[in-house]
Design a protein around this motif. Sequence first.
Motif, PDB file in Angstrom:
ATOM      1  N   HIS B 160       0.848  -1.180   0.000  1.00  0.00           N
ATOM      2  CA  HIS B 160       0.000   0.000   0.000  1.00  0.00           C
ATOM      3  C   HIS B 160       0.889   1.237   0.000  1.00  0.00           C
ATOM      4  O   HIS B 160       1.766   1.383   0.835  1.00  0.00           O
ATOM      5  CB  HIS B 160      -0.904   0.000   1.237  1.00  0.00           C
ATOM      6  CG  HIS B 160      -1.878   1.128   1.238  1.00  0.00           C
ATOM      7  ND1 HIS B 160      -3.094   1.060   0.596  1.00  0.00           N
ATOM      8  CD2 HIS B 160      -1.801   2.366   1.779  1.00  0.00           C
ATOM      9  CE1 HIS B 160      -3.727   2.200   0.745  1.00  0.00           C
ATOM     10  NE2 HIS B 160      -2.965   3.016   1.454  1.00  0.00           N
ATOM     11  N   GLN B 162       0.987   5.364  -0.068  1.00  0.00           N
ATOM     12  CA  GLN B 162       0.194   6.574   0.111  1.00  0.00           C
ATOM     13  C   GLN B 162       1.120   7.787   0.114  1.00  0.00           C
ATOM     14  O   GLN B 162       1.707   8.129   1.136  1.00  0.00           O
ATOM     15  CB  GLN B 162      -0.568   6.494   1.439  1.00  0.00           C
ATOM     16  CG  GLN B 162      -1.460   7.678   1.668  1.00  0.00           C
ATOM     17  CD  GLN B 162      -2.039   7.686   3.055  1.00  0.00           C
ATOM     18  OE1 GLN B 162      -1.826   6.747   3.826  1.00  0.00           O
ATOM     19  NE2 GLN B 162      -2.754   8.731   3.388  1.00  0.00           N
ATOM     20  N   HIS B 191      -4.895  -1.647  -7.201  1.00  0.00           N
ATOM     21  CA  HIS B 191      -6.074  -0.863  -6.899  1.00  0.00           C
ATOM     22  C   HIS B 191      -5.651   0.589  -6.751  1.00  0.00           C
ATOM     23  O   HIS B 191      -4.622   0.900  -6.175  1.00  0.00           O
ATOM     24  CB  HIS B 191      -6.691  -1.373  -5.595  1.00  0.00           C
ATOM     25  CG  HIS B 191      -7.822  -0.515  -5.126  1.00  0.00           C
ATOM     26  ND1 HIS B 191      -8.997  -0.404  -5.809  1.00  0.00           N
ATOM     27  CD2 HIS B 191      -7.918   0.280  -4.041  1.00  0.00           C
ATOM     28  CE1 HIS B 191      -9.784   0.436  -5.164  1.00  0.00           C
ATOM     29  NE2 HIS B 191      -9.156   0.868  -4.091  1.00  0.00           N
ATOM     30  N   GLU B 193      -6.738   4.273  -5.521  1.00  0.00           N
ATOM     31  CA  GLU B 193      -7.667   4.900  -4.582  1.00  0.00           C
ATOM     32  C   GLU B 193      -7.712   6.406  -4.821  1.00  0.00           C
ATOM     33  O   GLU B 193      -6.684   7.083  -4.708  1.00  0.00           O
ATOM     34  CB  GLU B 193      -7.195   4.606  -3.148  1.00  0.00           C
ATOM     35  CG  GLU B 193      -8.009   5.233  -2.071  1.00  0.00           C
ATOM     36  CD  GLU B 193      -9.436   4.721  -2.049  1.00  0.00           C
ATOM     37  OE1 GLU B 193      -9.620   3.506  -1.888  1.00  0.00           O
ATOM     38  OE2 GLU B 193     -10.356   5.549  -2.183  1.00  0.00           O
ATOM     39  N   TYR B 194      -8.885   6.897  -5.175  1.00  0.00           N
ATOM     40  CA  TYR B 194      -8.960   8.338  -5.430  1.00  0.00           C
ATOM     41  C   TYR B 194     -10.046   8.998  -4.601  1.00  0.00           C
ATOM     42  O   TYR B 194     -10.502  10.093  -4.897  1.00  0.00           O
ATOM     43  CB  TYR B 194      -9.180   8.610  -6.936  1.00  0.00           C
ATOM     44  CG  TYR B 194     -10.306   7.834  -7.553  1.00  0.00           C
ATOM     45  CD1 TYR B 194     -11.586   8.360  -7.544  1.00  0.00           C
ATOM     46  CD2 TYR B 194     -10.082   6.590  -8.141  1.00  0.00           C
ATOM     47  CE1 TYR B 194     -12.627   7.639  -8.088  1.00  0.00           C
ATOM     48  CE2 TYR B 194     -11.115   5.873  -8.693  1.00  0.00           C
ATOM     49  CZ  TYR B 194     -12.405   6.392  -8.669  1.00  0.00           C
ATOM     50  OH  TYR B 194     -13.431   5.694  -9.199  1.00  0.00           O
ATOM     51  N   GLU B 211      -3.782   7.252  -3.910  1.00  0.00           N
ATOM     52  CA  GLU B 211      -3.141   6.148  -3.203  1.00  0.00           C
ATOM     53  C   GLU B 211      -3.190   4.924  -4.100  1.00  0.00           C
ATOM     54  O   GLU B 211      -4.060   4.801  -4.949  1.00  0.00           O
ATOM     55  CB  GLU B 211      -3.890   5.830  -1.902  1.00  0.00           C
ATOM     56  CG  GLU B 211      -3.658   6.835  -0.804  1.00  0.00           C
ATOM     57  CD  GLU B 211      -4.581   6.582   0.365  1.00  0.00           C
ATOM     58  OE1 GLU B 211      -4.768   5.402   0.723  1.00  0.00           O
ATOM     59  OE2 GLU B 211      -5.137   7.565   0.883  1.00  0.00           O
ATOM     60  N   GLU B 213      -2.620   0.499  -4.312  1.00  0.00           N
ATOM     61  CA  GLU B 213      -2.383  -0.762  -3.621  1.00  0.00           C
ATOM     62  C   GLU B 213      -2.083  -1.831  -4.662  1.00  0.00           C
ATOM     63  O   GLU B 213      -2.755  -1.911  -5.689  1.00  0.00           O
ATOM     64  CB  GLU B 213      -3.588  -1.162  -2.776  1.00  0.00           C
ATOM     65  CG  GLU B 213      -3.225  -2.244  -1.791  1.00  0.00           C
ATOM     66  CD  GLU B 213      -4.336  -2.428  -0.777  1.00  0.00           C
ATOM     67  OE1 GLU B 213      -4.279  -1.776   0.276  1.00  0.00           O
ATOM     68  OE2 GLU B 213      -5.249  -3.218  -1.055  1.00  0.00           O
TER      69      GLU B 213
END
Lengths: 166, 736
Positions: B160, B162, B191, B193-194, B211, B213
């Motif tokens: 992950h 970030q 994945h 992430e927004y 972000e 993943e």
Amino acid sequence: MHDNVAGGALAELSEGGSQFLTFALGDEEFGIDILRVQEIKGLTHLTHIPNMPVYIKGVMNLRGTVVPVVDLRSRFNMSAANYNQFTVIIVVTVGQKVMGLVVDAVSDVLNVSDADIEPLPDLGNGIDTTFVTGLAKSSERLITLLDIEKLLGSPNANEMQLAGVR
Amino acid sequence: MQIDMSRFRATFFEEAGEHLERMEASLLLIEDTPHDTELLNTIFRAAHSIKGASSTFGIDEVSRFTHVLENLLDRLREGQSVVTSELVELLLRSTDVLSGLLESEKSQGPAPENLEEVFQALHSYNERTAEGQPEGAPETAQPTAADVAATSGSRTIKLHFQPSRDFFRFGQNAVMLIEEIHRLGTVQGSHFEYANVPSFETLDPEACYLEWEFEIATDATDSDIAEIFMFLDETSKYSVTDAAPTADAATEAAASPVDGADGTAATDSDTLTTLPAETNAPVGERRVGDRRVEDRRAEPSGGAAASGSHGKETVRVDRERLDKLINQIGELVIGTSMVEQEWIQRNFNSDSAALVQLGKIVRDLQEMSLSLRMIPVAATFQKMARVVRDLSRRLGKSVRFETEGEDTELDKTVVDQIGDPLLHMVRNSIDHGIESSEARIAAGKPAEGRIVLRAYHQGGNFMIEVEDDGRGLDRSLIVKRAVERGIIESDQNMTDEDVFGLIFAAGFSTAAEVTDVSGRGVGMDVVRRNVEELQGSIVVRSNPGEGCKITIRLPLTLAILDGLLVRLRDAIYVIPLLCVVESIRPQRGDIKRMLGLGEVVSLRGEVVPLLFLDRMLNPEGCHHEDDTTQLLVIIEEQGRKYAVVVDELIGQQQVVIKNLETNFQKVAGVAGATILGDGRVALILDVGGLTALPNRNRVSDPNSTMIIDAEETDTDSEPESEASDQELLEAIASQT
């Protein structure tokens, strides 16, 4: 740090001109680029340095730094003047070095546009013209502009060394 | 945003130099303890940081070289090959090439000559070990936690990532990082992430709201992953969790947020980032593996490797700024004493308790400020270890090198300048001092020679010693050579110390032939001159057959000098106290004029030439005519005495040395300047330079004619003058 002295004033200046600090030696008026000037101070005790040309008046204590002092009158082969209460030392930066110049009196700060600076005519008056960048006209006054680098910078330092060896 | 890279470049070179030093130090240690994985890790980290930083700065040659080097080290670390003496040699040469490369990059000079050769050697070593593996099975090396991680085989992880809001402002590139993540193994899923992206009105176009993943099947260890994020800014975060089917929900909870590259990670090349102590999952456990090793090493019992990186916390300060601070404090001292003087004058010589207190604080402050420039000599000693190793191999001698007191502190300027003299002394000890193993056994000594480099403080001085247990100095041979070369006429009345001091004379060598190591008679002369330049002195002690000990005494700092303040007319001069022998008030007949010597004074039968400061320093000024009121300060320079004519002795004082060259130039006969209590500048005399000034001999000085005349009339009036002239002539004859 020394470059800040005239930083504010410079901002107001129109393009194509520069500011000069003018000072007097006898009847003549000279100007140096104000960005070179670190400070102006009264005459202080000078310690003589051995085996130096006469115009090296010695060294002074500038807040813990030992700074050489040049007498501009004798640098220009002018008659020596007695130091009095108007005699001042202009502290200038030449490259990385700091030096003091003994002059008769400091006049003012002059804004000169490039158009008002004229090249030096053949004067033949005994002043070594290699240090002169030009003549500035300001109303009735005529001011000789000096190139401080050429006057005190490295080529001249060699000359001092030669004179020192003798 | 425009970043001034040149500023960081300077730091890069400085840090790369430190990494190299650490690498070299560890390499020298690892030869004796080839299984020390901590040392290996230190070496690897150093190489890795240089690689990372050099590629950041686009210094491709360095990063290309370190890349190959790093591959080799990685092999060592994973136990695929073992540390041999031959390999250490290669690695040491690599550090030389690297430092050469850095130097050439810094000065835009040519690359080191043997760059390609060493590069190829590293390369072929890598290939050789890759084919002929396993040279040393992983089991032979002590397995560390990192190794466990490395051999744990394929696994699936969830990564992950970030980035901080300021990610782009720091000049970071997410695409590059993601590409690197892809290189870790097979990305099975990702994945994006927004959810954090704000509405359009409040969106800052330069901020990073995203972000990522990734689910990756990889062999990479956690430290491999940490390396990708090594240069991450401080607020960006990433975390790694095992996504193995066996551990699902539990590992999710164990996700330990790792702060982005924090201070230590960026500068120390610590591939692992700081972790919260409560990390509980197996993954976390693995990740802390290396860190644990580190901690163990930091303990005192952890061995000698912990050089610097785990010591006290330090701040890197520009030297110029430091000097300015010291200068200003010096000014404060002067200012305070001016206030004190004024107080005493105004208050009828009564003290002020407050002023006394202030004075004490200010002087303490000055002492503290001067200690800021002090650094330990360890780094210099380290270089000597390398010299001993290389040279003893080349000469086929077996030498054990020991150091003592390497934490002893000394002014940085002095530390920078003792490297050269030490080098010559150590070379001299190995080449001339230590015998071959056979000769040593025959002499009943252990086969292995021993050289000790020792540093300690004594009084206000710094002492540094080079001691060997070799054959010692041969007095008769030294005397023989010195006579042959015309340095002395005979060794009559010469103590052992005097004779041994001759080895420092220029052109002196007892070596039968000139080799590439020594024999030209230059080295020890360099030692002596360097030490003299630093205002120090050298003593040699030696017992035949037992060895030799050379002790150098140096002042702790070059910033302060013990001086004798003298007045001559209205000028005050400082004479370094080190060369002052005594001061006398000569009687009228004591001063004579000698042909070729100028004026001299007879001092207990010894002829001492006079130095007239005003005449030498101000040839154009007017001069003294009345000699009798004067004082003579007898100074000694290179074993010769001179008498300096002064008007008054003001006293002994510690003065802060100011360099004249900073704003001016070097002045013959003047070592520098200082600022007196009243704010005036006084010149510090350079005794060596003064005696070499041309107008010392007054015969060639037209200004002195008048004085000669005056003196001749003087001598005429004194009836005993002829006798004393005779005495003087005899004294001179016996001297020369």
